[in-house]
Motif scaffolding. Structure first.
Motif, mmCIF file in Angstrom:
data_model
loop_
_atom_site.group_PDB
_atom_site.id
_atom_site.type_symbol
_atom_site.label_atom_id
_atom_site.label_comp_id
_atom_site.label_asym_id
_atom_site.label_seq_id
_atom_site.Cartn_x
_atom_site.Cartn_y
_atom_site.Cartn_z
ATOM 1 N N THR A 60 37.770 -7.333 40.997
ATOM 2 C CA THR A 60 37.948 -5.855 40.673
ATOM 3 C C THR A 60 38.643 -5.142 41.962
ATOM 4 O O THR A 60 39.636 -4.334 41.697
ATOM 5 C CB THR A 60 36.650 -5.503 40.286
ATOM 6 O OG1 THR A 60 36.106 -5.875 39.351
ATOM 7 C CG2 THR A 60 36.841 -3.787 40.180
ATOM 8 N N ARG A 61 38.267 -5.589 43.316
ATOM 9 C CA ARG A 61 38.678 -4.858 44.315
ATOM 10 C C ARG A 61 40.216 -5.266 44.431
ATOM 11 O O ARG A 61 41.223 -4.327 44.770
ATOM 12 C CB ARG A 61 38.129 -5.240 45.555
ATOM 13 C CG ARG A 61 36.450 -4.788 45.574
ATOM 14 C CD ARG A 61 35.899 -5.268 46.476
ATOM 15 N NE ARG A 61 35.531 -4.620 47.865
ATOM 16 C CZ ARG A 61 34.773 -4.642 48.747
ATOM 17 N NH1 ARG A 61 33.762 -5.724 48.701
ATOM 18 N NH2 ARG A 61 34.645 -3.873 49.815
ATOM 19 N N ASN A 81 42.100 -2.978 42.253
ATOM 20 C CA ASN A 81 42.292 -1.365 42.592
ATOM 21 C C ASN A 81 43.360 -1.302 43.752
ATOM 22 O O ASN A 81 43.795 -0.343 43.758
ATOM 23 C CB ASN A 81 40.780 -1.288 43.160
ATOM 24 C CG ASN A 81 39.683 -1.077 42.078
ATOM 25 O OD1 ASN A 81 39.994 -1.037 40.802
ATOM 26 N ND2 ASN A 81 38.708 -1.198 42.635
ATOM 27 N N GLU A 125 47.852 0.093 37.017
ATOM 28 C CA GLU A 125 46.592 1.009 36.795
ATOM 29 C C GLU A 125 45.818 0.672 35.533
ATOM 30 O O GLU A 125 44.557 0.875 35.444
ATOM 31 C CB GLU A 125 47.293 2.293 36.475
ATOM 32 C CG GLU A 125 46.343 3.776 36.200
ATOM 33 C CD GLU A 125 45.006 3.508 37.480
ATOM 34 O OE1 GLU A 125 44.047 4.056 36.906
ATOM 35 O OE2 GLU A 125 45.387 3.315 38.584
ATOM 36 N N SER A 158 43.357 -1.984 36.556
ATOM 37 C CA SER A 158 42.428 -1.713 37.460
ATOM 38 C C SER A 158 41.416 -0.618 36.620
ATOM 39 O O SER A 158 40.201 -0.762 36.803
ATOM 40 C CB SER A 158 43.020 -0.534 38.368
ATOM 41 O OG SER A 158 41.978 -0.038 39.296
ATOM 42 N N LYS A 180 37.256 -1.267 35.594
ATOM 43 C CA LYS A 180 35.956 -0.393 36.172
ATOM 44 C C LYS A 180 34.898 -0.350 35.382
ATOM 45 O O LYS A 180 33.754 -0.075 35.543
ATOM 46 C CB LYS A 180 36.769 0.936 36.050
ATOM 47 C CG LYS A 180 37.671 1.403 36.977
ATOM 48 C CD LYS A 180 38.404 2.862 36.806
ATOM 49 C CE LYS A 180 39.074 3.329 38.028
ATOM 50 N NZ LYS A 180 39.697 4.679 37.969
#
Length: 249
Positions: free
Chosen positions: A17-18, A21, A86, A89, A93
């Protein structure tokens, strides 16, 4: 072409996930390269004024408990696809406290990367949240433009200071100049400097250390005190530093 993968380890899911992002902060779109042993996120901005290029490599065995793929052919067992950074990402979330994450290549009237997140509810039962991310399959003839870039030997290689601190300094300098001079030597010294007609400001960092590999690529006769310098666009540097949530690990 087929692709299906699953992440069940919480630490792996958090790191994945990081990475997503970070990429979303760097570019609106990115290329995902899928091969039998790894995933690559690729940014290749060839604007004449300069842009962000990135080659991010994730070994599949370090992230995925399940990983299956079939490329475009037996000879070219890879898949290249383009997606909006995006969108990926945003889909990830929802993975906080998730039990697992599944990713697969689907076709729902148009090609998609389908993200399925298994979440735990208050009653300990699970529920599935699914995101369909539109993608564009990149044809084989364009793959040659998306290969790992070669990195030239450096004059000086140095460890950076705490990136949060460095970013704060550069943010303040951005209000005075559009360009930044970075100086470094083999004694662990790093300077961030801006020069205008009215002012010259320099921030000094000492004793940062130099990677041991640096000596293999630099001249043995180089004076350790001698500074190597480069001038860069401050906004481009800040864009790079936006990825610090991954880089400090």
């Amino acid at each position: 072409m087929k692709f299906r993968a699953k992440i069940v380890d919480a630490a792996c899911l958090n790191q994945f996930t990081r990475v997503s992002n970070m990429i979303a902060k760097l570019s609106k779109t990115c290329t995902l390269r899928i091969s039998p042993n790894k995933l690559n996120f690729i940014l290749s901005d060839k604007l004449a004024s300069g842009g962000v290029s990135m080659w991010c490599e994730l070994e599949q065995e370090n992230f995925f408990s399940e990983f299956q793929m079939e490329g475009v052919s037996a000879e070219n067992n890879e898949i290249y696809l383009e997606l909006t950074s995006e969108n990926l990402s945003r889909a990830l979330k929802t993975t906080q406290n998730a039990r697992s994450l599944k990713i697969k290549l689907t076709n729902k009237h148009f090609p998609c990367l389908t993200i399925s997140v298994e979440l735990l509810s208050v009653s300990s039962s699970s529920r599935i949240v699914t995101h369909d991310i539109p993608i564009t399959i990149i044809p084989r003839r364009l793959w040659k433009d998306l290969q790992e870039p070669s990195v030239p030997d450096s004059d000086v290689s140095i460890y950076l200071p705490v990136l949060k601190t460095m970013r704060s300094v550069v943010e303040k300098m951005k209000n005075i100049s559009n360009h930044l001079i970075i100086e470094a030597n083999l004694n662990g010294d790093l300077n961030l400097k801006i020069e205008t007609e009215l002012v010259c400001i320099t921030t000094h960092f000492k004793d940062l250390g130099n990677p041991s590999l640096a000596s293999e690529n630099t001249s043995q006769n180089r004076n350790p005190e001698e500074m190597a310098e480069v001038q860069i666009d401050i906004k481009k540097l800040l864009q790079f530093l936006a990825g610090q949530q991954v880089l400090y690990i």
